[in-house]
Enzyme design. Structure first.
Site, mmCIF file in Angstrom:
data_model
loop_
_atom_site.group_PDB
_atom_site.id
_atom_site.type_symbol
_atom_site.label_atom_id
_atom_site.label_comp_id
_atom_site.label_asym_id
_atom_site.label_seq_id
_atom_site.Cartn_x
_atom_site.Cartn_y
_atom_site.Cartn_z
ATOM 1 C CG HIS A 80 36.148 -53.827 68.059
ATOM 2 N ND1 HIS A 80 36.184 -52.457 68.001
ATOM 3 C CD2 HIS A 80 35.853 -54.140 69.357
ATOM 4 C CE1 HIS A 80 35.938 -51.955 69.202
ATOM 5 N NE2 HIS A 80 35.732 -52.957 70.038
ATOM 6 C CG ASN A 95 38.549 -54.521 78.491
ATOM 7 O OD1 ASN A 95 39.342 -55.454 78.540
ATOM 8 N ND2 ASN A 95 38.844 -53.383 77.893
ATOM 9 C CG HIS A 116 30.162 -56.492 81.601
ATOM 10 N ND1 HIS A 116 30.835 -55.766 82.535
ATOM 11 C CD2 HIS A 116 29.929 -55.641 80.555
ATOM 12 C CE1 HIS A 116 31.016 -54.538 82.089
ATOM 13 N NE2 HIS A 116 30.474 -54.429 80.911
ATOM 14 C CG ASP A 155 29.883 -55.814 76.832
ATOM 15 O OD1 ASP A 155 29.472 -54.667 76.624
ATOM 16 O OD2 ASP A 155 31.015 -56.060 77.259
#
Length: 296
Positions: free
Chosen positions: A164, A133, A87, A160
């Site tokens: 949540h 992140n 990433h 990625d």
């Protein structure tokens, strides 16, 4: 090489040197410098009492990313290691990677679909929903990464995925977890780039199918070839896909792309030759999924 969710990281120089010296397989790393992030935090606290989501790309800035990714690249060159940097989010880091085909490279790089889509201008609307992140950064970074996909400096496009819950995101910035649910809409974001002329279909196929199979040594996948496993996606480029939280399939119940209508539609998905998704009916739960095998 940088803490993201929890403290799962390796930053000690001696430990890293041994990993890059001795690893018999591809080294795959998240690169953000904890020391630079701490310095940024201390400096910014001189002018504010607490942080908001707008501070996220300032705390986890291009210096934090470059300090870590350049360190990893230097170690890989020192030991002739096989390195894949996950990433990439900054224009600054692109100078570390060579353009061209993935085959034969010792050092490769990856971009994620959300970093090709969002910029810091989206924080005002999306807030913590796009906290991740490394951080979503600036339009100049996004545009440079898209260009690097076309040149081959970026070898792989990934997701990625970090689902949540919506409730976990509805807290103050410091307490909100980092990560987005992305798998369902990843390919549709890339097809929008194709629709608007930013990428070609060949770019998408190469970076999401061919190159991951080549770089990771995945056997009999990633290409349409006789004898390979039949992993396919059928896309209707003349239909749209409106996104809401309610029509997402994520168990967390929301999508960062809610409110957007994609310019194409996924009609069917096959895994190992079996239909596992059809847009005319709910998700098909029976699957003949199997472990991947690798040529190493």
């Amino acid at each position: 090489m940088g803490a993201s969710t929890g403290d799962l990281l390796v930053e000690h120089p001696e430990a890293l040197d041994k990993i890059f010296r001795d690893s018999p397989v591809l080294i795959v790393t998240h690169c953000e410098s904890g020391a630079v992030i701490a310095e940024n935090k201390a400096r910014l606290l001189e002018t504010r009492s607490k942080f908001t989501i707008d501070d996220h790309p300032l705390l986890r800035d291009d210096k934090a990313c470059y300090a870590s990714s350049s360190y990893a690249v230097d170690l890989a060159k020192k030991h002739q290691s096989q390195l894949h940097v996950l990433h990439i989010t900054t224009e600054k880091e692109l100078s570390l990677f060579e353009a061209g085909p993935v085959a034969g490279k010792n050092i490769t790089a990856e971009a994620c679909v959300h970093h090709l889509w969002f910029t810091n201008q989206d924080y005002a609307e999306k807030g913590n929903l796009i906290k991740c992140n490394p951080a979503v950064k600036y339009q100049s970074d996004r545009d440079a990464i898209i260009e690097a996909i076309k040149t081959g400096q970026i070898d792989i496009i990934a997701t990625d995925h970090a689902p949540h819950t919506f409730e976990e995101k509805q807290v103050e910035y410091d307490k909100a977890p980092a990560g987005l649910p992305l798998v369902q809409h990843a390919l549709l974001t890339l097809m929008d780039h194709v629709h608007y002329g930013r990428l070609s279909v060949s770019d998408v196929v190469e970076k999401t199918a061919h190159n991951p199979a080549i770089r990771y040594g995945v056997e009999s996948r990633g290409f349409i070839r006789e004898g390979y496993y039949a992993d396919f996606v059928l896309i209707d480029c003349d239909s749209v896909t409106p996104v809401t939280h309610e029509n997402s399939f994520y168990h967390c119940g929301w999508s960062p792309f809610a409110g957007h209508s994609f310019a194409s539609r996924i009609k069917r998905t096959w895994v190992n030759g079996q239909i596992v998704f059809d847009d005319t009916q709910p998700l098909l739960v029976d699957s003949n999924a199997m472990p991947l095998s690798f040529s190493r």
